[in-house]
Design a protein around this motif. Structure first.
Motif, PDB file in Angstrom:
ATOM      1  N   VAL A   1       0.841  -1.197   0.000  1.00 38.55           N
ATOM      2  CA  VAL A   1       0.000   0.000   0.000  1.00 38.55           C
ATOM      3  C   VAL A   1       0.878   1.250   0.000  1.00 38.55           C
ATOM      4  O   VAL A   1       0.617   2.220  -0.732  1.00 38.55           O
ATOM      5  N   LEU A   2       1.938   1.235   0.811  1.00 33.74           N
ATOM      6  CA  LEU A   2       2.845   2.387   0.857  1.00 33.74           C
ATOM      7  C   LEU A   2       3.530   2.608  -0.490  1.00 33.74           C
ATOM      8  O   LEU A   2       3.627   3.745  -0.970  1.00 33.74           O
TER       9      LEU A   2
ATOM     10  N   SER B   1       2.446   1.801  -3.374  1.00 33.44           N
ATOM     11  CA  SER B   1       1.474   2.238  -4.383  1.00 33.44           C
ATOM     12  C   SER B   1       1.230   3.741  -4.342  1.00 33.44           C
ATOM     13  O   SER B   1       0.736   4.323  -5.302  1.00 33.44           O
ATOM     14  N   ARG B   2       1.579   4.375  -3.224  1.00 34.79           N
ATOM     15  CA  ARG B   2       1.385   5.826  -3.103  1.00 34.79           C
ATOM     16  C   ARG B   2       2.547   6.609  -3.717  1.00 34.79           C
ATOM     17  O   ARG B   2       2.468   7.840  -3.813  1.00 34.79           O
ATOM     18  N   LEU B   3       3.612   5.934  -4.107  1.00 34.88           N
ATOM     19  CA  LEU B   3       4.764   6.610  -4.685  1.00 34.88           C
ATOM     20  C   LEU B   3       4.531   6.891  -6.176  1.00 34.88           C
ATOM     21  O   LEU B   3       3.778   6.170  -6.835  1.00 34.88           O
ATOM     22  N   PRO B   4       5.175   7.915  -6.713  1.00 32.50           N
ATOM     23  CA  PRO B   4       5.096   8.175  -8.165  1.00 32.50           C
ATOM     24  C   PRO B   4       5.970   7.175  -8.922  1.00 32.50           C
ATOM     25  O   PRO B   4       7.090   7.475  -9.333  1.00 32.50           O
TER      26      PRO B   4
END
Length: 224
Positions: free
Chosen positions: A61-62, A64-67
Motif C-alpha cells: 500500500v505504501l 502504491s502511493r509513490l510516483p
C-alpha cells in the motif's frame, strides 16, 4: 505498523510453540480443520500467517502511493531493495555466528527463511520485492519491451485468478499425478513453465472477450 507486526511476530515465537499442529515429517498440518488449529495456522504458524504477513500488504500500500512512473523512484526502489537484502543476510550470518552455537534450534530462527517468518525474513523479502518492482518498472519503459508487455499484460491483470488457479488447478493436478512432494528441480521447473505458458494463452484469449478476469470481476461486483 509494519515494525509493530514484526515485533509481535517475535513475541509470539518466544512465547508460543511454533511447531504446534505441524507434522514436519510430511509438512502437513493435521489440526488445520479444527477451530484452534485453524486460528493458530491463520494468525501464527501457517505458511503465510497474518502476523507478520500483513506487513507485506501494508508495504505494498505504501509503495502504491509513490510516483512509480518516475525513473528516480524506480532507481530508489532498486537501491533500497538491494540494501535491505544485504543488511538482512549480513545480520543473519552475524547472529548465527554469535549465537547459533548456543542452541541448534536458535540457529534455525536466525535466518532469512520464510518458516518461521522473522523480522530478518520480512526485511529480505521486502527488499527483494522492492528491487524487483523497481527493475520491472524501469524495464517496462524501454521501447524494446513493448512486444513483451503486450504478451504478459493480460496475465498481469488477472493475477488473483491465476494465483488461485495455480493452487486449485496446478497443485491439485500435480498431487493427483503424485508429483507434488519430493519432485526433482527439473520436474518443478517444467511444471512451473507449463503453467506459465498455459496462463499466458488463457489470459490472452480471455482478455479478447472480457475486461477483467473471472475472480477480478467477482471481486469488483462484491466491492463495488
Amino acid at each position: 505498523m509494519i515494525l509493530g507486526l514484526n515485533v509481535l511476530a517475535v513475541i509470539l515465537l518466544l512465547t508460543l510453540d511454533f511447531e504446534a499442529g505441524w507434522d514436519f515429517a510430511t509438512y502437513s498440518y493435521p489440526e488445520f480443520w479444527t477451530p484452534v488449529g485453524f486460528v493458530r495456522n491463520l494468525f501464527f504458524n501457517g505458511w503465510h500467517p497474518v502476523v507478520p504477513w500483513l506487513g507485506f500488504l501494508l508495504l505494498g500500500v505504501l509503495l502504491s502511493r509513490l510516483p512509480l512512473d518516475r525513473p528516480t523512484v524506480q532507481g530508489m526502489l532498486i537501491a533500497a531493495g538491494l540494501t535491505a537484502i544485504a543488511l538482512a543476510e549480513t545480520a543473519a550470518a552475524a547472529l548465527r555466528a554469535a549465537f547459533g552455537h548456543l542452541d541448534p534450534e536458535l540457529a534455525e530462527v536466525l535466518t532469512t527463511g520464510a518458516v518461521p517468518a522473522t523480522p530478518l525474513y520480512t526485511l529480505a523479502g521486502s527488499g527483494f520485492a522492492a528491487c524487483l518492482i523497481g527493475a520491472c518498472l524501469w524495464l517496462a519503459d524501454r521501447p524494446v519491451m513493448a512486444p513483451v508487455l503486450r504478451l504478459v499484460t493480460p496475465a498481469g491483470r488477472q493475477a488473483l485468478t491465476l494465483y488461485l488457479a495455480h493452487i486449485l488447478v496446478g497443485m491439485v493436478t500435480l498431487d493427483m499425478l503424485g508429483l507434488l512432494g519430493g519432485q526433482s528441480i527439473g520436474t518443478a521447473l517444467s511444471a512451473a513453465g507449463l503453467f506459465c505458458m498455459a496462463s499466458l494463452v488463457y489470459a490472452l484469449a480471455w482478455s479478447r472477450r472480457f475486461k477483467r478476469g473471472p475472480v477480478e470481476g467477482l471481486m469488483r461486483r462484491l466491492a463495488g
